[in-house]
Design an enzyme around this catalytic site. Structure first.
Site, PDB file in Angstrom:
ATOM      1  N   ASN A  98       0.516  -1.428  -0.126  1.00 14.97           N
ATOM      2  CA  ASN A  98      -0.233   0.336  -0.108  1.00 14.97           C
ATOM      3  C   ASN A  98       0.868   1.459   0.147  1.00 14.97           C
ATOM      4  OD1 ASN A  98      -2.105   2.244   0.566  1.00 14.97           O
ATOM      5  ND2 ASN A  98      -1.544   1.372   2.660  1.00 14.97           N
ATOM      6  N   GLU A 478     -20.311  21.403  -0.662  1.00 19.67           N
ATOM      7  CA  GLU A 478     -19.625  19.620  -0.413  1.00 19.67           C
ATOM      8  C   GLU A 478     -21.004  19.204  -0.966  1.00 19.67           C
ATOM      9  OE1 GLU A 478     -18.703  17.806   1.647  1.00 19.67           O
ATOM     10  OE2 GLU A 478     -20.073  16.330   1.983  1.00 19.67           O
TER      11      GLU A 478
END
Ligand code: F6R
Length: 606
Positions: A98, A478
């Site tokens: 990762n 948002e």
């Protein structure tokens, strides 16, 4: 991003790895894979797509290995494909990774010259070949040390070895990694959540450390190979709420449970007997702070913008807001009397973590607002304000956004009171209003029907705009972000007053525009801006709060009115229809709502 898991045991590990990978899917879901070791042979199964597909493939064969590693991928180097899926293996090792290896091109050149053959387009494969190369002349530990020294970038690694029947190596730099302890077995995982069904005993690796896991032992080392002793944390046994219940999607559930999460958070912070806000153990005196810098990414950045508004309205402090990926590379002027607040649902976002790390290295006062309290950002901040939302599984943040705003608002009114910027009366009136917030949010959840009918115009549109001023501007951003990421509709959040400086040119007949105009200080100005877009053909969905005063505007296409409350709390209510607009638009388009394309829940690469 990506999620990794490793298990060494006395029993076959593939089904436990699959179960953990399902929990890690929030970190990436474009491909998945597993490698186990049996009788000196590494067996690999990988596929493009979700863990479910991997599970189906594995069910067709017998994977009996008692040591293994698994991976869910979010592609960085190389397209999502079976070939690029992890683990990547050589004749002697298999690796899950990762992170990003920044010098992979140079390393690959060096390895190709030495005769190594590469199969994938990934940066990860250089790790496989480096260890394979070093193992020719070094023991395992020295090979790992040499390999780690060569890597630039960020990584969490899980490695198994053909000649080591019960051994896994884990290593971290930048990306998170946890070790878990079980009876005759031990685990490695990107987070404790992935290990929770197997153990609640956890140790987090610190940056630069690596570990050697066997089924009956775990050893930790620093980046020079010196052994280090680390403590074992006992996490709560609560499994948390990881089930969709009767909901079609986690996102639907997470929107609907916002009244509960708000109530929980308020119960944690508000002392109802004394009408006060508890910030237990806040480590700094008010005269030690003269400014606040708020830092986050995406939705968390929007809650920072919201907090700037409240802090500026209520306190005398200097407030600035920054996007973490900008802050970390900016020439910052660190000031000892600044408080740096890092906002992150996951607590693992790489850019936000790097910004925090930078502040810690400069000996700044650091505080985090997080949902996952065991996360790296929480662990490395000097003070933590949890948002108490419970697990958020849907990739698009909903309840965590409200939770972040709530905690930042609580913090702003407490600071305002402590600094004497607001008197006791005002402070306690604001706390009282907060006590009714959960019910107000609950009532606002009933906007479903109206939103569903509005959706059609958004779904068919080429693009859309979300406009607001003051505290409505972060909410406009948002709302636009939610529509983009879920329904893949171009949406721009804009300060309503800025439209005439360019973006007004985008408005054409029938374009859906959301105008957020609560009846606050900015109301009349925003309504004027609304007229300007209506005059140019926009279909306006107006979101405001209930009032007996008429709205002086004609040709408003649709109107949603939320309840009346303290102006400071209106952003919480106005957010709800915007979440629903994105949800229903995505539903209409038949998209994967909990896992939108190209995204992941926890962004652990920069
Ligand atoms: C959008 C969304 C993202 C996250 C961002 C930061 O719906 O969820 O924009 O807000 O990736 O994530 P955290 O809060 O985990 O740091």
């Amino acid at each position: 991003m990506c999620g990794i898991i490793g298990i060494t045991s006395t029993k076959p590990v593939s089904s436990s790895i699959i179960n953990s990978l399902k929990k890690l899917e929030y970190r990436g879901y474009d491909s998945a894979g597993i490698a186990t070791l049996l009788d000196g042979k590494i067996n690999e199964v990988k596929c493009e797509g979700r863990v479910k597909a991997l599970e189906t493939n594995i069910s067709k064969i017998k994977m009996l290995g008692t040591v293994g590693i698994g991976h869910v991928r979010w592609a960085t180097h190389g397209v999502p494909s079976t070939l690029n899926a992890h683990p990547h293996s050589s004749e002697s090792v298999s690796v899950v990774h990762n992170g990003i290896i920044e010098n992979s091109t140079l390393l690959k050149k060096f390895l190709v010259e030495k005769g190594h053959k590469f199969k994938s387009q990934t940066d990860t494969e250089v790790i496989v070949h480096l260890i394979t190369e070093y193992l020719k002349e070094n023991d395992l530990k020295n090979s790992i040390l040499k390999m780690l020294k060569k890597l630039h970038g960020s990584f969490a690694l899980g490695i198994i070895f053909k000649d080591q029947p019960d051994l896994i190596v884990g290593a971290r730099r930048g990306s998170p990694l946890a070790v878990g302890y079980g009876p005759n077995e031990n685990y490695l995982g990107s987070d404790s959540y992935a290990l929770k069904s197997m153990t609640n005993k956890i140790t987090y690796l610190d940056d630069g450390e690596f570990c050697i896991l066997k089924k009956n032992s775990v050893e930790f080392f620093d980046d020079t190979g010196k052994k280090v002793n680390k403590s074992v944390l006992e996490l709560s046994n609560e499994e948390g709420d990881y089930d969709k219940g009767d909901y079609k999607h986690f996102m639907a559930k997470e929107i609907e449970e916002q009244p509960i999460t708000i109530k929980n958070c308020i119960n944690e912070y508000i002392d109802k007997i004394n009408n006060d806000i508890n910030l237990l153990n806040f480590p700094w005196k008010q005269n030690e702070i003269s400014s606040i810098v708020l830092i986050g990414c995406g939705t968390a950045y929007h809650s920072c913008l919201m907090a700037k508004h409240w802090f500026e309205q209520l306190t005398d402090l200097d407030i600035s807001v920054d996007i973490a990926s900008e802050f970390r590379y900016r020439k910052n002027k660190f000031k000892s009397e600044s408080l740096y607040i890092f906002v992150s649902q996951s607590g693992e976002t790489a850019d936000t973590y790097a910004a925090l790390d930078l502040c810690n290295k400069n000996k700044m006062k650091t505080c985090s607002v997080v949902n996952v309290v065991e996360s790296s950002i929480a662990r490395d901040s000097k003070f933590v304000l949890p948002i108490h939302c419970g697990p958020e599984i849907g990739v698009a943040s909903t309840k965590a956004f409200l939770g972040q705003m709530l905690v930042l608002y609580l913090f702003s009114i407490k600071i305002a009171f402590v600094r004497g910027s607001i008197d006791k009366d005002k402070y306690q009136t604001k706390i009282k209003s907060l006590l009714s917030l959960a019910d107000l949010v609950k009532n606002t959840l009933d906007t479903d029907n109206q939103i569903q009918s509005a959706c059609n115009s958004f779904v068919d549109a080429k693009g859309s705009m979300f406009l607001g001023r003051g505290s409505s501007f972060p909410i406009a951003l948002e709302g636009a972000l939610k529509l983009k990421e879920l329904a893949y509709i171009h949406a721009e959040g804009y300060p309503a007053g800025e439209m005439k400086h360019g973006p007004l040119a985008l408005i054409e007949d029938g374009m859906p525009v959301v105008v957020i105009a609560p009846r606050d200080y900015y109301y009349n100005k925003t309504i004027s801006n609304m007229q300007e877009v209506i005059a140019r053909g926009a279909k306006v969905l107006l979101i405001t709060n209930k009032s007996t005063d008429e709205i002086f505007s004609e040709n408003i296409w649709q109107k949603i009115e939320v309840e009346n409350t303290d102006d400071d709390l209106l952003p919480f209510l106005i957010t709800i229809p915007l979440q629903k607009l994105a949800y229903h638009s995505a539903l209409k388009k038949g998209y994967d709502i909990d896992k939108p394309r190209n995204l992941a829940k926890s962004v652990t690469v920069e």
